[in-house]
Design an enzyme around this catalytic site. Structure first.
Site, PDB file in Angstrom:
ATOM      1  N   ILE A   1       0.832  -1.205   0.000  1.00 36.28           N
ATOM      2  CA  ILE A   1       0.000   0.000   0.000  1.00 36.28           C
ATOM      3  C   ILE A   1       0.870   1.259   0.000  1.00 36.28           C
ATOM      4  CG2 ILE A   1      -1.752   1.305   1.312  1.00 36.28           C
ATOM      5  CD1 ILE A   1      -2.694  -1.410   0.002  1.00 36.28           C
TER       6      ILE A   1
ATOM      7  N   ARG B   1      -0.077 -14.349   0.583  1.00 34.27           N
ATOM      8  CA  ARG B   1      -0.479 -14.226   1.993  1.00 34.27           C
ATOM      9  C   ARG B   1      -1.825 -14.918   2.237  1.00 34.27           C
ATOM     10  NH1 ARG B   1       0.157  -7.954   2.976  1.00 34.27           N
ATOM     11  NH2 ARG B   1      -0.791  -7.958   0.920  1.00 34.27           N
TER      12      ARG B   1
ATOM     13  N   TYR C   1      -3.081 -16.052  -3.594  1.00 33.56           N
ATOM     14  CA  TYR C   1      -4.409 -16.118  -2.960  1.00 33.56           C
ATOM     15  C   TYR C   1      -5.524 -15.814  -3.939  1.00 33.56           C
ATOM     16  CZ  TYR C   1      -5.106 -11.031  -2.408  1.00 33.56           C
ATOM     17  OH  TYR C   1      -5.309  -9.690  -2.621  1.00 33.56           O
ATOM     18  N   LYS C   2      -5.164 -15.223  -5.094  1.00 34.52           N
ATOM     19  CA  LYS C   2      -6.173 -15.022  -6.137  1.00 34.52           C
ATOM     20  C   LYS C   2      -5.479 -14.824  -7.478  1.00 34.52           C
ATOM     21  CE  LYS C   2      -6.836 -10.057  -5.792  1.00 34.52           C
ATOM     22  NZ  LYS C   2      -7.828  -9.023  -5.608  1.00 34.52           N
TER      23      LYS C   2
ATOM     24  N   LYS D   1     -13.630   0.697   7.447  1.00 40.16           N
ATOM     25  CA  LYS D   1     -12.659  -0.149   6.737  1.00 40.16           C
ATOM     26  C   LYS D   1     -12.881  -1.631   7.048  1.00 40.16           C
ATOM     27  CE  LYS D   1      -9.136  -1.937   4.863  1.00 40.16           C
ATOM     28  NZ  LYS D   1      -8.650  -1.889   3.529  1.00 40.16           N
TER      29      LYS D   1
ATOM     30  N   GLY E   1      -8.132 -15.839   0.808  1.00 35.46           N
ATOM     31  CA  GLY E   1      -6.785 -15.456   1.224  1.00 35.46           C
ATOM     32  C   GLY E   1      -6.601 -13.961   1.174  1.00 35.46           C
TER      33      GLY E   1
ATOM     34  N   CYS F   1      -6.500  -9.205   3.939  1.00 39.37           N
ATOM     35  CA  CYS F   1      -7.554  -8.261   4.316  1.00 39.37           C
ATOM     36  C   CYS F   1      -8.824  -9.000   4.703  1.00 39.37           C
ATOM     37  CB  CYS F   1      -7.834  -7.330   3.158  1.00 39.37           C
ATOM     38  SG  CYS F   1      -6.325  -6.676   2.465  1.00 39.37           S
TER      39      CYS F   1
ATOM     40  N   HIS G   1     -32.260 -12.013 -10.442  1.00 40.45           N
ATOM     41  CA  HIS G   1     -33.229 -11.264  -9.626  1.00 40.45           C
ATOM     42  C   HIS G   1     -32.649  -9.867  -9.393  1.00 40.45           C
ATOM     43  CE1 HIS G   1     -35.288  -9.887  -6.053  1.00 40.45           C
ATOM     44  NE2 HIS G   1     -36.197 -10.842  -6.200  1.00 40.45           N
TER      45      HIS G   1
HETATM   46  N1  SAJ Z   1     -13.016 -14.599  -3.385  1.00 40.49           N
HETATM   47  C1  SAJ Z   1     -13.913 -15.647  -3.513  1.00 40.49           C
HETATM   48  N2  SAJ Z   1     -15.112 -15.410  -4.127  1.00 40.49           N
HETATM   49  C2  SAJ Z   1     -15.433 -14.190  -4.619  1.00 40.49           C
HETATM   50  C3  SAJ Z   1     -14.531 -13.115  -4.475  1.00 40.49           C
HETATM   51  C4  SAJ Z   1     -13.318 -13.361  -3.850  1.00 40.49           C
HETATM   52  O1  SAJ Z   1     -13.655 -16.775  -3.087  1.00 40.49           O
HETATM   53  O2  SAJ Z   1     -16.531 -14.058  -5.182  1.00 40.49           O
HETATM   54  C5  SAJ Z   1     -11.705 -14.819  -2.715  1.00 40.49           C
HETATM   55  C6  SAJ Z   1     -10.504 -14.503  -3.572  1.00 40.49           C
HETATM   56  O3  SAJ Z   1     -10.134 -15.561  -4.389  1.00 40.49           O
HETATM   57  C7  SAJ Z   1      -9.447 -14.194  -2.513  1.00 40.49           C
HETATM   58  C8  SAJ Z   1     -10.249 -13.542  -1.401  1.00 40.49           C
HETATM   59  O4  SAJ Z   1     -11.599 -13.920  -1.619  1.00 40.49           O
HETATM   60  O5  SAJ Z   1      -8.843 -15.369  -2.008  1.00 40.49           O
HETATM   61  C9  SAJ Z   1     -10.150 -12.037  -1.330  1.00 40.49           C
HETATM   62  O6  SAJ Z   1     -10.040 -11.484  -2.619  1.00 40.49           O
HETATM   63  P1  SAJ Z   1     -10.728 -10.130  -3.095  1.00 40.49           P
HETATM   64  O7  SAJ Z   1     -10.347  -9.936  -4.510  1.00 40.49           O
HETATM   65  O8  SAJ Z   1     -12.178 -10.142  -2.807  1.00 40.49           O
HETATM   66  O9  SAJ Z   1     -10.133  -9.012  -2.124  1.00 40.49           O
HETATM   67  P2  SAJ Z   1      -8.637  -8.594  -1.656  1.00 40.49           P
HETATM   68  O10 SAJ Z   1      -8.363  -9.251  -0.349  1.00 40.49           O
HETATM   69  O11 SAJ Z   1      -7.653  -8.770  -2.748  1.00 40.49           O
HETATM   70  O12 SAJ Z   1      -8.863  -7.011  -1.401  1.00 40.49           O
HETATM   71  C10 SAJ Z   1      -9.834  -6.585  -0.452  1.00 40.49           C
HETATM   72  C11 SAJ Z   1     -10.737  -5.521  -1.092  1.00 40.49           C
HETATM   73  N3  SAJ Z   1     -11.899  -5.281  -0.243  1.00 40.49           N
HETATM   74  C12 SAJ Z   1     -13.157  -5.340  -0.689  1.00 40.49           C
HETATM   75  O13 SAJ Z   1     -13.430  -5.657  -1.819  1.00 40.49           O
HETATM   76  C13 SAJ Z   1     -14.233  -5.020   0.290  1.00 40.49           C
HETATM   77  C14 SAJ Z   1      -9.927  -4.247  -1.317  1.00 40.49           C
HETATM   78  O14 SAJ Z   1     -10.781  -3.213  -1.784  1.00 40.49           O
HETATM   79  C15 SAJ Z   1      -9.277  -3.791  -0.005  1.00 40.49           C
HETATM   80  O15 SAJ Z   1      -8.449  -2.656  -0.216  1.00 40.49           O
HETATM   81  C16 SAJ Z   1      -8.387  -4.903   0.485  1.00 40.49           C
HETATM   82  O16 SAJ Z   1      -9.188  -6.070   0.695  1.00 40.49           O
HETATM   83  C17 SAJ Z   1      -7.728  -4.461   1.782  1.00 40.49           C
HETATM   84  O17 SAJ Z   1      -6.509  -4.194   1.749  1.00 40.49           O
HETATM   85  O18 SAJ Z   1      -8.399  -4.311   2.792  1.00 40.49           O
END
Ligand code: SAJ
Length: 406
Positions: free
Chosen positions: A10, A322, A314-315, A201, A252, A255, A239
């Protein structure tokens, strides 16, 4: 001049963004190696658009050092680890950074904390540390909380376009920091108090965690009775007021898999839905592992060495491991005393787990059952190479006939 403290995922993009928009910036990190890498003109992680941003920031004169600077504005973006047992955030790095700032800052400096903290952390840990130092908050030093919102994989775009929250003790300081972020941020910037900013947050990430948990729970229910969870979600989402997220092999990142625990840790008797959601998400790597054993049995694969996990991050399309579900799965599997399942990820050239492959073709050659843990573009563009393999797709990205899903 702005001194950005902590040049990680960040801090670095934020420092670069400010500098690229004409703000004088010095980036400080206690990690000498990291500072040397940046000073050698290299970025420290992969991210879309970061190279170009780095080049512009260098052109505009950004500097990197291990020293705290004497200036009127500091932005702190150091890690906030959490204790896995108590589920509470450890604010030690934030407090240490604020203490270091106090050693050099002139009277009236503003310290902006960007690191994610659990609600109440600034009252509980930062204010007492500042007061103990003999500083009067609001006179000698101003505290601000400006939590980041950017998503790995799309950080540069989101830094520019996301709305932001600024929490401050006074409107005047809040407005001053709003103006600083407005130098690059094209979204709305809301000014509120610090406690509210801290809570928003954590609530944002909790919202996403709970919604992912709902999708994961549906996947388990559907698996139990052999229904197609993806088709069900697709139809439900038609819907007008339903928008279900996607199930996956686990959650993962630093956050969504972490922040909601702060609320569980602080309000254990109140945060019930959140607690159950986090447990559901945390159970997914084991759910995937059991499904792997099931698919092995169904296909008479008796040797785990013929199974391969694709994806360690993690994605998709990030080099961030992490809290990676794949790593959790490998750790869980090793508890059963078996040799570690092989894995491969184009984003990791160094070994981060045992039995990690570094060549896609070799990985495929040694694998009969390919488990897609992460839907990187690489695998999506090479689906034809999976023909003839047994595929277990935990991300619903493979449309080869016979593909197994969650
Ligand atoms: N995931 C799923 N299903 C989904 C969406 C995500 O299984 O439908 C998984 C992803 O594969 C991953 C995890 O969830 O393992 C989190 O991924 P993500 O892309 O949803 O989010 P992060 O952790 O990369 O980033 C999040 C974001 N927060 C939100 O969307 C509310 C980002 O905006 C924040 O800045 C970040 O956390 C943070 O630093 O807090």
């Amino acid at each position: 001049m702005v001194n950005v403290i902590g040049l990680g995922y960040i801090g670095l993009p934020t420092a670069l963004m400010l500098a690229a928009h004409g703000v004088e910036v010095v980036g400080t990190d206690y990690n000498k190696e990291l500072v040397a890498t940046l000073n050698a003109g290299k970025t420290t992680f992969k991210e879309q658009g970061i190279e170009e941003l780095f080049a512009t920031a260098l052109q505009k004169g950004i500097r990197f050092t291990t020293e705290y600077q004497i200036t009127d504005t500091y932005i702190i973006s150091v890690p906030t680890p959490y204790d896995k047992f108590s589920k509470k955030v450890d604010a030690c790095y934030v407090v240490a950074a604020v203490q270091s700032v106090m050693e050099v800052c002139p009277k009236g400096a503003t310290v902006v904390i960007e690191s994610t903290v659990s609600p109440g952390t600034i009252d509980k840990y930062v204010r007492p540390a500042v007061e103990k130092n003999g500083f009067t908050i609001g006179e000698d030093i101003h505290l601000v909380h400006a939590p980041e919102r950017i998503i790995p994989g799309n950080m540069v775009y989101e830094l520019l376009h996301n709305n932001r929250t600024i929490g401050a003790d006074s409107k005047q300081v809040g407005e001053k920091i709003r103006a600083l972020y407005a130098s690059f941020c094209q979204g709305q910037i809301v000014v509120t108090d610090i406690r509210t900013a801290e809570m928003t947050k954590v609530v944002e990430n909790t919202f996403r965690a709970v919604n992912i948990a709902f999708a994961n729970e549906l996947a388990k229910i559907c698996r139990h009775d052999n229904m197609d969870v993806y088709e069900i979600i697709r139809i439900c989402n038609m819907h007008p007021r339903v928008n279900i997220l996607q199930p996956g092999p686990g959650v993962g990142g630093h956050c969504i898999s972490v922040d909601p625990w702060f609320l569980v840790g602080d309000y254990p008797s109140l945060a019930k839905v959140i607690d159950e959601s986090m447990k559901t998400n945390d159970s997914m790597p084991d759910f995937v592992l059991n499904r792997i054993y099931e698919i092995m049995r169904e296909n008479n694969i008796t040797d785990i060495s013929r199974v391969g996990l694709y994806g360690l991050s993690y994605k998709e399309n990030v080099d961030d491991s992490r809290e990676s579900p794949t790593i959790q799965l490998i750790e869980n599997q090793q508890r059963h005393l078996a040799a570690p399942i092989k894995s491969y990820d184009p984003y990791f050239e160094q070994n981060i787990v045992p039995n990690q492959y570094h060549n896609f073709e070799e990985f495929l050659a040694d694998t009969d059952l390919v488990v897609i843990m992460v839907n990187h573009n690489q695998i999506k563009e090479n689906m034809d190479k999976l023909k003839g393999k047994i595929v277990f797709d935990t991300r619903n990205c493979c449309d080869l006939p016979g593909t197994y899903r969650l």
